[in-house]
Design a protein around this motif. Structure first.
Motif, PDB file in Angstrom:
ATOM      1  N   LEU A 163      30.716  26.558  44.347  1.00  0.00           N
ATOM      2  CA  LEU A 163      31.460  27.604  43.658  1.00  0.00           C
ATOM      3  C   LEU A 163      30.591  28.309  42.621  1.00  0.00           C
ATOM      4  CD1 LEU A 163      34.839  25.708  43.213  1.00  0.00           C
ATOM      5  CD2 LEU A 163      34.181  27.308  45.023  1.00  0.00           C
ATOM      6  N   ILE A 164      29.538  28.954  43.089  1.00  0.00           N
ATOM      7  CA  ILE A 164      28.639  29.716  42.223  1.00  0.00           C
ATOM      8  C   ILE A 164      28.357  31.040  42.906  1.00  0.00           C
ATOM      9  CG2 ILE A 164      26.345  29.826  41.177  1.00  0.00           C
ATOM     10  CD1 ILE A 164      26.314  26.753  41.201  1.00  0.00           C
ATOM     11  N   LYS A 165      28.568  32.142  42.174  1.00  0.00           N
ATOM     12  CA  LYS A 165      28.266  33.458  42.721  1.00  0.00           C
ATOM     13  C   LYS A 165      28.212  34.467  41.580  1.00  0.00           C
ATOM     14  CE  LYS A 165      29.857  36.969  45.966  1.00  0.00           C
ATOM     15  NZ  LYS A 165      30.884  37.361  46.920  1.00  0.00           N
ATOM     16  N   ASN A 166      27.156  35.245  41.515  1.00  0.00           N
ATOM     17  CA  ASN A 166      27.021  36.343  40.547  1.00  0.00           C
ATOM     18  C   ASN A 166      27.369  35.934  39.117  1.00  0.00           C
ATOM     19  OD1 ASN A 166      26.415  37.918  42.758  1.00  0.00           O
ATOM     20  ND2 ASN A 166      28.465  38.776  42.927  1.00  0.00           N
ATOM     21  N   ASN A 167      26.790  34.848  38.640  1.00  0.00           N
ATOM     22  CA  ASN A 167      27.025  34.360  37.281  1.00  0.00           C
ATOM     23  C   ASN A 167      28.444  33.851  37.059  1.00  0.00           C
ATOM     24  OD1 ASN A 167      24.896  33.997  35.582  1.00  0.00           O
ATOM     25  ND2 ASN A 167      25.029  35.987  34.605  1.00  0.00           N
ATOM     26  N   VAL A 168      29.154  33.572  38.126  1.00  0.00           N
ATOM     27  CA  VAL A 168      30.482  32.962  38.055  1.00  0.00           C
ATOM     28  C   VAL A 168      30.316  31.534  38.562  1.00  0.00           C
ATOM     29  CG1 VAL A 168      32.872  33.069  38.826  1.00  0.00           C
ATOM     30  CG2 VAL A 168      31.575  35.191  38.495  1.00  0.00           C
TER      31      VAL A 168
ATOM     32  N   ASN B 228      27.174  41.708  34.075  1.00  0.00           N
ATOM     33  CA  ASN B 228      26.728  40.438  34.653  1.00  0.00           C
ATOM     34  C   ASN B 228      27.048  39.256  33.732  1.00  0.00           C
ATOM     35  OD1 ASN B 228      25.604  39.039  36.791  1.00  0.00           O
ATOM     36  ND2 ASN B 228      23.564  39.037  35.889  1.00  0.00           N
ATOM     37  N   CYS B 229      28.120  39.365  32.937  1.00  0.00           N
ATOM     38  CA  CYS B 229      28.479  38.280  32.019  1.00  0.00           C
ATOM     39  C   CYS B 229      28.863  37.029  32.812  1.00  0.00           C
ATOM     40  CB  CYS B 229      29.618  38.705  31.109  1.00  0.00           C
ATOM     41  SG  CYS B 229      31.200  38.945  31.952  1.00  0.00           S
ATOM     42  N   LYS B 230      28.722  35.904  32.166  1.00  0.00           N
ATOM     43  CA  LYS B 230      29.101  34.653  32.819  1.00  0.00           C
ATOM     44  C   LYS B 230      30.617  34.498  32.806  1.00  0.00           C
ATOM     45  CE  LYS B 230      24.855  32.229  32.287  1.00  0.00           C
ATOM     46  NZ  LYS B 230      24.181  30.982  32.069  1.00  0.00           N
ATOM     47  N   ILE B 231      31.143  33.903  33.873  1.00  0.00           N
ATOM     48  CA  ILE B 231      32.570  33.630  33.997  1.00  0.00           C
ATOM     49  C   ILE B 231      32.722  32.182  34.424  1.00  0.00           C
ATOM     50  CG2 ILE B 231      34.698  34.216  35.222  1.00  0.00           C
ATOM     51  CD1 ILE B 231      33.507  37.051  35.588  1.00  0.00           C
TER      52      ILE B 231
ATOM     53  N   GLN C  75      37.602  34.423  25.684  1.00  0.00           N
ATOM     54  CA  GLN C  75      38.790  34.003  26.425  1.00  0.00           C
ATOM     55  C   GLN C  75      38.944  34.757  27.739  1.00  0.00           C
ATOM     56  OE1 GLN C  75      42.125  34.374  23.798  1.00  0.00           O
ATOM     57  NE2 GLN C  75      41.524  32.612  22.588  1.00  0.00           N
ATOM     58  N   GLU C  76      38.416  35.955  27.822  1.00  0.00           N
ATOM     59  CA  GLU C  76      38.499  36.729  29.060  1.00  0.00           C
ATOM     60  C   GLU C  76      37.532  36.216  30.126  1.00  0.00           C
ATOM     61  OE1 GLU C  76      38.323  38.242  26.067  1.00  0.00           O
ATOM     62  OE2 GLU C  76      40.302  39.159  25.965  1.00  0.00           O
ATOM     63  N   GLN C  77      36.602  35.365  29.738  1.00  0.00           N
ATOM     64  CA  GLN C  77      35.599  34.856  30.675  1.00  0.00           C
ATOM     65  C   GLN C  77      35.909  33.452  31.172  1.00  0.00           C
ATOM     66  OE1 GLN C  77      32.584  36.216  27.589  1.00  0.00           O
ATOM     67  NE2 GLN C  77      31.315  36.061  29.428  1.00  0.00           N
ATOM     68  N   VAL C  78      36.994  32.862  30.742  1.00  0.00           N
ATOM     69  CA  VAL C  78      37.351  31.503  31.146  1.00  0.00           C
ATOM     70  C   VAL C  78      38.692  31.552  31.871  1.00  0.00           C
ATOM     71  CG1 VAL C  78      37.808  29.154  30.358  1.00  0.00           C
ATOM     72  CG2 VAL C  78      36.115  30.553  29.162  1.00  0.00           C
TER      73      VAL C  78
ATOM     74  N   VAL D 167      36.010  36.025  42.408  1.00  0.00           N
ATOM     75  CA  VAL D 167      34.817  36.595  41.767  1.00  0.00           C
ATOM     76  C   VAL D 167      34.951  38.109  41.579  1.00  0.00           C
ATOM     77  CG1 VAL D 167      32.328  36.983  41.995  1.00  0.00           C
ATOM     78  CG2 VAL D 167      33.280  34.710  42.452  1.00  0.00           C
ATOM     79  N   PRO D 168      35.310  38.884  42.619  1.00  0.00           N
ATOM     80  CA  PRO D 168      35.458  40.329  42.386  1.00  0.00           C
ATOM     81  C   PRO D 168      36.554  40.675  41.366  1.00  0.00           C
ATOM     82  CG  PRO D 168      35.339  39.877  44.736  1.00  0.00           C
ATOM     83  CD  PRO D 168      35.458  38.563  44.042  1.00  0.00           C
ATOM     84  N   ALA D 169      37.683  39.957  41.393  1.00  0.00           N
ATOM     85  CA  ALA D 169      38.780  40.241  40.463  1.00  0.00           C
ATOM     86  C   ALA D 169      38.380  39.906  39.026  1.00  0.00           C
ATOM     87  CB  ALA D 169      40.029  39.470  40.867  1.00  0.00           C
ATOM     88  N   ALA D 170      37.755  38.758  38.815  1.00  0.00           N
ATOM     89  CA  ALA D 170      37.336  38.356  37.472  1.00  0.00           C
ATOM     90  C   ALA D 170      36.234  39.279  36.961  1.00  0.00           C
ATOM     91  CB  ALA D 170      36.860  36.902  37.483  1.00  0.00           C
ATOM     92  N   ARG D 171      35.307  39.628  37.814  1.00  0.00           N
ATOM     93  CA  ARG D 171      34.223  40.545  37.439  1.00  0.00           C
ATOM     94  C   ARG D 171      34.803  41.910  37.031  1.00  0.00           C
ATOM     95  NH1 ARG D 171      30.300  39.219  35.497  1.00  0.00           N
ATOM     96  NH2 ARG D 171      29.726  37.610  36.943  1.00  0.00           N
TER      97      ARG D 171
END
Length: 185
Positions: free
Chosen positions: A157-162, A138-141, A27-30, A123-127
């Protein structure tokens, strides 16, 4: 027509569940953002006084607000606000703003602003949040988006596994609350 929307929603829920299972997302990755427009200086069309005697012109003062959070509800991110003026009178002399403010003359259909927000802020905030809750660096988001014209295509909208995934057409109102159930809550 109604059953077609429900059938599409069922298909999308199955697709979403497969993505969650294959990517092993928590849930933290969505994340799921949503936007709204706030009009101010907008006069009501009818009042208790002599409304027939006055001609009221609609004000066009508005801002668009984008809010987003993870499905767990643990990471509520800073709001993004899009207004018309570069430096509105109300913000003159303000050194700190508790939102991310951007400007666009038309204030609608702002794909470039959303793309900039995605790459520089989301991306930085979610990472950082995923790291704080103990997930792999490097988890997927996944960012779930409705079909708003302000959002650019998912391949941008793709960057660093997001990455982003769009809801199917005409199913957003049926699905948006279901994403939490699909993730086990």
């Amino acid at each position: 027509i109604r059953s077609a929307g429900h059938e599409a929603a069922k298909k999308y829920i199955d697709k979403f569940a497969r993505v969650i299972a294959v990517e092993n997302l928590t849930q933290e990755q969505v994340y799921n953002p949503d936007e709204t427009t706030l009009f101010w200086h907008y006069c009501p069309r009818k009042t208790l006084t002599a409304a027939d005697e006055m001609e009221i012109k609609d004000a066009n003062d508005r801002i668009t607000v984008l809010g987003y959070a993870d499905v767990a509800g643990m990471h509520k991110c800073k709001l993004a606000v899009v207004g018309k003026s570069f430096l509105p009178h109300c913000l003159q002399g303000v050194n700190f703003l508790p939102v991310r403010y951007a400007t666009k003359k038309a204030c609608m259909g702002h794909q470039d602003i959303f793309s900039d927000w995605f790459h520089k802020h989301f991306v930085p905030a979610a990472r950082a949040h995923c790291w704080q809750v103990g997930l792999d660096d490097n988890c997927k988001i996944l960012l779930l988006l409705d079909n708003c014209s302000a959002y650019p295509p998912a391949d941008i909208l793709i960057k660093n596994n997001v990455y982003a995934m769009y809801f199917s057409l005409n199913v957003t109102s049926l699905i948006q609350h279901v994403t939490r159930v699909s993730l086990g809550k």
